[in-house]
Structures are given as C-alpha cells and as structure tokens.
Design a protein around this motif. Structure first.
Motif, PDB file in Angstrom:
ATOM      1  N   THR A 199      35.296  30.106  31.714  1.00 11.06           N
ATOM      2  CA  THR A 199      33.956  30.618  31.445  1.00 11.06           C
ATOM      3  C   THR A 199      33.046  30.380  32.637  1.00 11.06           C
ATOM      4  O   THR A 199      33.185  29.409  33.377  1.00 11.06           O
ATOM      5  N   ALA A 200      32.107  31.292  32.804  1.00 11.47           N
ATOM      6  CA  ALA A 200      31.086  31.205  33.850  1.00 11.47           C
ATOM      7  C   ALA A 200      30.162  32.405  33.663  1.00 11.47           C
ATOM      8  O   ALA A 200      30.435  33.287  32.839  1.00 11.47           O
ATOM      9  N   ARG A 201      29.106  32.441  34.443  1.00  8.21           N
ATOM     10  CA  ARG A 201      28.212  33.604  34.379  1.00  8.21           C
ATOM     11  C   ARG A 201      28.751  34.776  35.192  1.00  8.21           C
ATOM     12  O   ARG A 201      28.423  35.927  34.917  1.00  8.21           O
ATOM     13  N   ARG A 202      29.603  34.499  36.197  1.00  3.30           N
ATOM     14  CA  ARG A 202      30.118  35.556  37.073  1.00  3.30           C
ATOM     15  C   ARG A 202      31.476  36.033  36.565  1.00  3.30           C
ATOM     16  O   ARG A 202      32.524  35.564  36.987  1.00  3.30           O
ATOM     17  N   LEU A 203      31.429  36.986  35.649  1.00  8.47           N
ATOM     18  CA  LEU A 203      32.645  37.447  34.984  1.00  8.47           C
ATOM     19  C   LEU A 203      33.609  38.119  35.951  1.00  8.47           C
ATOM     20  O   LEU A 203      34.828  38.020  35.785  1.00  8.47           O
ATOM     21  N   ASP A 204      33.090  38.807  36.967  1.00 12.72           N
ATOM     22  CA  ASP A 204      33.968  39.492  37.910  1.00 12.72           C
ATOM     23  C   ASP A 204      34.898  38.500  38.610  1.00 12.72           C
ATOM     24  O   ASP A 204      36.092  38.768  38.802  1.00 12.72           O
ATOM     25  N   ARG A 205      34.372  37.340  38.992  1.00  9.89           N
ATOM     26  CA  ARG A 205      35.208  36.321  39.626  1.00  9.89           C
ATOM     27  C   ARG A 205      36.251  35.776  38.647  1.00  9.89           C
ATOM     28  O   ARG A 205      37.393  35.511  39.022  1.00  9.89           O
ATOM     29  N   LEU A 206      35.849  35.580  37.403  1.00  5.89           N
ATOM     30  CA  LEU A 206      36.783  35.070  36.402  1.00  5.89           C
ATOM     31  C   LEU A 206      37.933  36.040  36.173  1.00  5.89           C
ATOM     32  O   LEU A 206      39.090  35.623  36.028  1.00  5.89           O
ATOM     33  N   LYS A 207      37.628  37.332  36.149  1.00 11.82           N
ATOM     34  CA  LYS A 207      38.671  38.328  35.919  1.00 11.82           C
ATOM     35  C   LYS A 207      39.691  38.308  37.048  1.00 11.82           C
ATOM     36  O   LYS A 207      40.904  38.427  36.818  1.00 11.82           O
ATOM     37  N   GLY A 208      39.211  38.157  38.289  1.00 13.09           N
ATOM     38  CA  GLY A 208      40.134  38.073  39.419  1.00 13.09           C
ATOM     39  C   GLY A 208      41.026  36.855  39.332  1.00 13.09           C
ATOM     40  O   GLY A 208      42.236  36.932  39.603  1.00 13.09           O
ATOM     41  N   LEU A 209      40.446  35.726  38.934  1.00  8.26           N
ATOM     42  CA  LEU A 209      41.210  34.494  38.786  1.00  8.26           C
ATOM     43  C   LEU A 209      42.216  34.615  37.650  1.00  8.26           C
ATOM     44  O   LEU A 209      43.374  34.171  37.764  1.00  8.26           O
ATOM     45  N   LYS A 210      41.809  35.214  36.559  1.00  8.66           N
ATOM     46  CA  LYS A 210      42.702  35.429  35.411  1.00  8.66           C
ATOM     47  C   LYS A 210      43.927  36.243  35.823  1.00  8.66           C
ATOM     48  O   LYS A 210      45.073  35.861  35.522  1.00  8.66           O
ATOM     49  N   GLU A 211      43.705  37.348  36.527  1.00  7.34           N
ATOM     50  CA  GLU A 211      44.806  38.204  36.955  1.00  7.34           C
ATOM     51  C   GLU A 211      45.760  37.450  37.882  1.00  7.34           C
ATOM     52  O   GLU A 211      46.983  37.551  37.755  1.00  7.34           O
ATOM     53  N   GLU A 212      45.183  36.703  38.804  1.00  3.96           N
ATOM     54  CA  GLU A 212      46.000  35.930  39.746  1.00  3.96           C
ATOM     55  C   GLU A 212      46.875  34.912  39.025  1.00  3.96           C
ATOM     56  O   GLU A 212      48.084  34.800  39.289  1.00  3.96           O
ATOM     57  N   LEU A 213      46.287  34.151  38.108  1.00  2.00           N
ATOM     58  CA  LEU A 213      47.020  33.072  37.449  1.00  2.00           C
ATOM     59  C   LEU A 213      48.058  33.612  36.473  1.00  2.00           C
ATOM     60  O   LEU A 213      49.162  33.067  36.367  1.00  2.00           O
ATOM     61  N   GLU A 214      47.736  34.674  35.759  1.00  4.37           N
ATOM     62  CA  GLU A 214      48.709  35.239  34.818  1.00  4.37           C
ATOM     63  C   GLU A 214      49.902  35.856  35.558  1.00  4.37           C
ATOM     64  O   GLU A 214      51.029  35.808  35.059  1.00  4.37           O
ATOM     65  N   LYS A 244      51.014  34.744  38.499  1.00  6.78           N
ATOM     66  CA  LYS A 244      51.763  33.630  39.088  1.00  6.78           C
ATOM     67  C   LYS A 244      52.459  32.796  38.035  1.00  6.78           C
ATOM     68  O   LYS A 244      53.550  32.252  38.274  1.00  6.78           O
ATOM     69  N   TYR A 245      51.823  32.662  36.856  1.00  4.84           N
ATOM     70  CA  TYR A 245      52.373  31.827  35.780  1.00  4.84           C
ATOM     71  C   TYR A 245      52.458  32.673  34.495  1.00  4.84           C
ATOM     72  O   TYR A 245      51.608  32.545  33.603  1.00  4.84           O
ATOM     73  N   PRO A 246      53.464  33.537  34.382  1.00  4.72           N
ATOM     74  CA  PRO A 246      53.520  34.483  33.253  1.00  4.72           C
ATOM     75  C   PRO A 246      53.669  33.837  31.884  1.00  4.72           C
ATOM     76  O   PRO A 246      53.456  34.509  30.863  1.00  4.72           O
ATOM     77  N   SER A 247      53.999  32.556  31.833  1.00  2.83           N
ATOM     78  CA  SER A 247      54.185  31.911  30.527  1.00  2.83           C
ATOM     79  C   SER A 247      52.865  31.465  29.906  1.00  2.83           C
ATOM     80  O   SER A 247      52.843  31.074  28.727  1.00  2.83           O
ATOM     81  N   ILE A 248      51.770  31.489  30.665  1.00  2.00           N
ATOM     82  CA  ILE A 248      50.494  31.003  30.126  1.00  2.00           C
ATOM     83  C   ILE A 248      49.586  32.169  29.737  1.00  2.00           C
ATOM     84  O   ILE A 248      49.771  33.292  30.184  1.00  2.00           O
ATOM     85  N   THR A 249      48.615  31.854  28.906  1.00  3.45           N
ATOM     86  CA  THR A 249      47.589  32.817  28.513  1.00  3.45           C
ATOM     87  C   THR A 249      46.267  32.404  29.153  1.00  3.45           C
ATOM     88  O   THR A 249      45.876  31.237  29.066  1.00  3.45           O
ATOM     89  N   VAL A 250      45.602  33.348  29.776  1.00  4.63           N
ATOM     90  CA  VAL A 250      44.308  33.078  30.416  1.00  4.63           C
ATOM     91  C   VAL A 250      43.259  34.017  29.823  1.00  4.63           C
ATOM     92  O   VAL A 250      43.439  35.237  29.820  1.00  4.63           O
ATOM     93  N   THR A 251      42.195  33.443  29.330  1.00  3.29           N
ATOM     94  CA  THR A 251      41.084  34.213  28.773  1.00  3.29           C
ATOM     95  C   THR A 251      39.861  34.010  29.659  1.00  3.29           C
ATOM     96  O   THR A 251      39.520  32.869  30.002  1.00  3.29           O
ATOM     97  N   ALA A 252      39.217  35.092  30.051  1.00  6.84           N
ATOM     98  CA  ALA A 252      38.011  35.026  30.876  1.00  6.84           C
ATOM     99  C   ALA A 252      36.818  35.475  30.044  1.00  6.84           C
ATOM    100  O   ALA A 252      36.827  36.567  29.468  1.00  6.84           O
ATOM    101  N   VAL A 253      35.807  34.615  29.968  1.00  4.32           N
ATOM    102  CA  VAL A 253      34.655  34.898  29.110  1.00  4.32           C
ATOM    103  C   VAL A 253      33.360  34.632  29.877  1.00  4.32           C
ATOM    104  O   VAL A 253      33.180  33.545  30.448  1.00  4.32           O
ATOM    105  N   GLU A 254      32.471  35.604  29.870  1.00  6.06           N
ATOM    106  CA  GLU A 254      31.149  35.385  30.465  1.00  6.06           C
ATOM    107  C   GLU A 254      30.351  34.437  29.574  1.00  6.06           C
ATOM    108  O   GLU A 254      30.256  34.647  28.361  1.00  6.06           O
ATOM    109  N   LEU A 255      29.802  33.393  30.166  1.00  3.76           N
ATOM    110  CA  LEU A 255      29.076  32.403  29.371  1.00  3.76           C
ATOM    111  C   LEU A 255      28.016  31.717  30.217  1.00  3.76           C
ATOM    112  O   LEU A 255      28.293  31.248  31.314  1.00  3.76           O
ATOM    113  N   ASP A 256      26.820  31.673  29.676  1.00  5.32           N
ATOM    114  CA  ASP A 256      25.735  30.885  30.251  1.00  5.32           C
ATOM    115  C   ASP A 256      25.581  29.654  29.360  1.00  5.32           C
ATOM    116  O   ASP A 256      25.144  29.771  28.213  1.00  5.32           O
ATOM    117  N   VAL A 257      25.939  28.482  29.862  1.00  4.08           N
ATOM    118  CA  VAL A 257      25.956  27.282  29.018  1.00  4.08           C
ATOM    119  C   VAL A 257      24.563  26.868  28.557  1.00  4.08           C
ATOM    120  O   VAL A 257      24.432  26.009  27.683  1.00  4.08           O
TER     121      VAL A 257
END
Length: 254
Positions: free
Chosen positions: A36-51, A53-66
C-alpha cells in the motif's frame, strides 16, 4: 519450508525506500504481499516485477493514504487476514525550529506518523486476536529516542511510536502476538528529499562524508525480525551506520 512462506504481509509506504525493499525481501521468503501507498503506479510496477520473479506468491497493490481511517478500514475489510503488519509509512517536513513550524506540516506529520500507525494497528488486531497469531512491526527512528534541534515535531511523532509500541507490547503480553520496533539512524532514501521539500542538494548533504545505511540494510533486519521462532520477539532494535553514534554525533570524512 521457511517460517515466512505463505504468510500475508501488509506493508505501508511500499512504493519506495524501506517499504519497497522490505517487499522484495519478504517476497524472497515466499510471503504473500499487500502493498500500500499513495503512488499506485509505483506499486503496480513492483507487483508485476515480484509476481514474475516469484510466481508462487500473491501480490496485491492498493492505493492507500494512511491518514484516512475510512480508507484503512475499507482496505483491511477487502484483503485476506494479515499475519505481519509493517507500519512503515512515515515522513518529515522541514528543519525549522518549533516556533516556525507551519500548522499544516505539523498536522501532516502527526496524521501520517502517529494516526496512520494507530488506525492500521486497530484495524488488524481483531483478526490477529481471533486467530491467535500475528506480528506488528513499527518503523521507529533514532529520533524516537533522542531529540535534536530542528526536529521537534518529527521527534515527537517518533517518540510517540516508541511509546505506542511499548504499551501495545504490554497489552498483548498474554497473547502470541508479537510487537517490534525497528529504529534506524541515517538511511539514504527519499526521506531527506521530502524533508527538504524536493531540494536534492540539501538532502544529499545529510549523508555527505560517510557511508549511510540504505533501505536494503533495514529491510533485511525487518525480515529477520519477522522470521524468528514464535517464542522469540525482537522488541526493539536500533541500527546505525558505523560512523554514527547518536542522533547528532556523526563522523564525516569531508
């Protein structure tokens, strides 16, 4: 099977710095991630990269202002139960002395560094208590242990994190839920750039003449802390670069 494999890790401020580095380290361990973070575009890029590289895990990206409790409650209600909460989101604005701190910047630091951490902790605790498992890791700072000039409000927020973490540990002592504080000294991330309102030269000067910590250093310690056996709780860890001895005592080569 590692201790963190299959665990669901919720990370705030995951779009950069320590949060992003922690996501990479938890992914290596086979953890499922809620980023989670306010910059969803960065999270989506990180999600794609990690999924990829590590196909066995699930990555969820959520825009969030704490700072927004309703957003927090809605996000927690929409994701799987959280095993590990990394309260990483935090910020500092300026180096003005107390009399010159602007009210809106005071409010931003309080809302992000204290309220956001409390709101998220409150949101995940009922499920952790019901399942009798969980780990809350709060990112503190040397600023939460030692005050310094020009840091009055930021130091106050990190002292609050220190107190909240300690109190919560007492409140949960009769449960299996662990509570930890990870407290870095000088870490070269976007932190100082934000502090100096985008002035990269001033930010770079903070780290001039020494080798500061980097986000990876702290991420490895966070994952190590989370990966201890269930009966082991690393309550509080203070991490400095070798040439730092306190909030203000730093040896520089220049």
């Amino acid at each position: 099977m590692g201790r963190l494999e299959g665990k669901t890790v919720f990370i705030t401020g995951a779009s950069a710095g320590i949060g992003e580095a922690s996501a990479r380290e938890f992914a290596k361990e086979g953890s499922n991630l809620i980023l989670t973070a306010r910059r969803l575009d960065r999270l989506k890029g990180l999600k794609e990269e990690l999924e990829k590289k590590y196909p066995s895990i699930t990555v969820t990206a959520v825009e969030l202002d704490v700072r927004e409790k309703k957003q927090i409650d809605a996000v927690i209600a929409s994701v799987p139960p959280v095993d590990i909460l990394l309260n990483n989101a935090g910020m500092v604005l300026g180096v003005e002395h107390l009399q010159d701190v602007e009210e809106d910047e005071f409010d931003q630091m309080i809302a992000t560094n204290i309220k956001g951490l409390v709101f998220l902790t409150k949101a995940v605790l009922p499920s952790m208590k019901e399942r009798q498992t969980g780990h809350i890791i709060n990112l503190g700072s040397i600023a939460g242990k030692q005050a310094y000039p020009g840091g009055s409000i930021y130091c106050a927020t990190k002292h609050a994190v220190e107190a909240i973490t300690g109190s919560l540990r007492h409140e949960l002592v009769d449960t299996p839920i662990r509570v930890s504080a990870i407290c870095p000294g000088l870490v070269n991330t976007e932190f100082s750039t934000v502090r100096f309102r985008g002035d990269k030269q001033k930010a770079d000067n903070v780290y001039a003449g020494l080798q500061p910590l980097v986000a990876q250093d702290i991420a490895e310690i966070i994952v190590f802390t989370a990966g201890r056996p269930p009966h082991v709780n690393i309550a509080d860890m203070l991490i400095f670069p070798t040439n730092q001895a306190s909030a203000t005592n730093v040896a520089r080569n220049n």
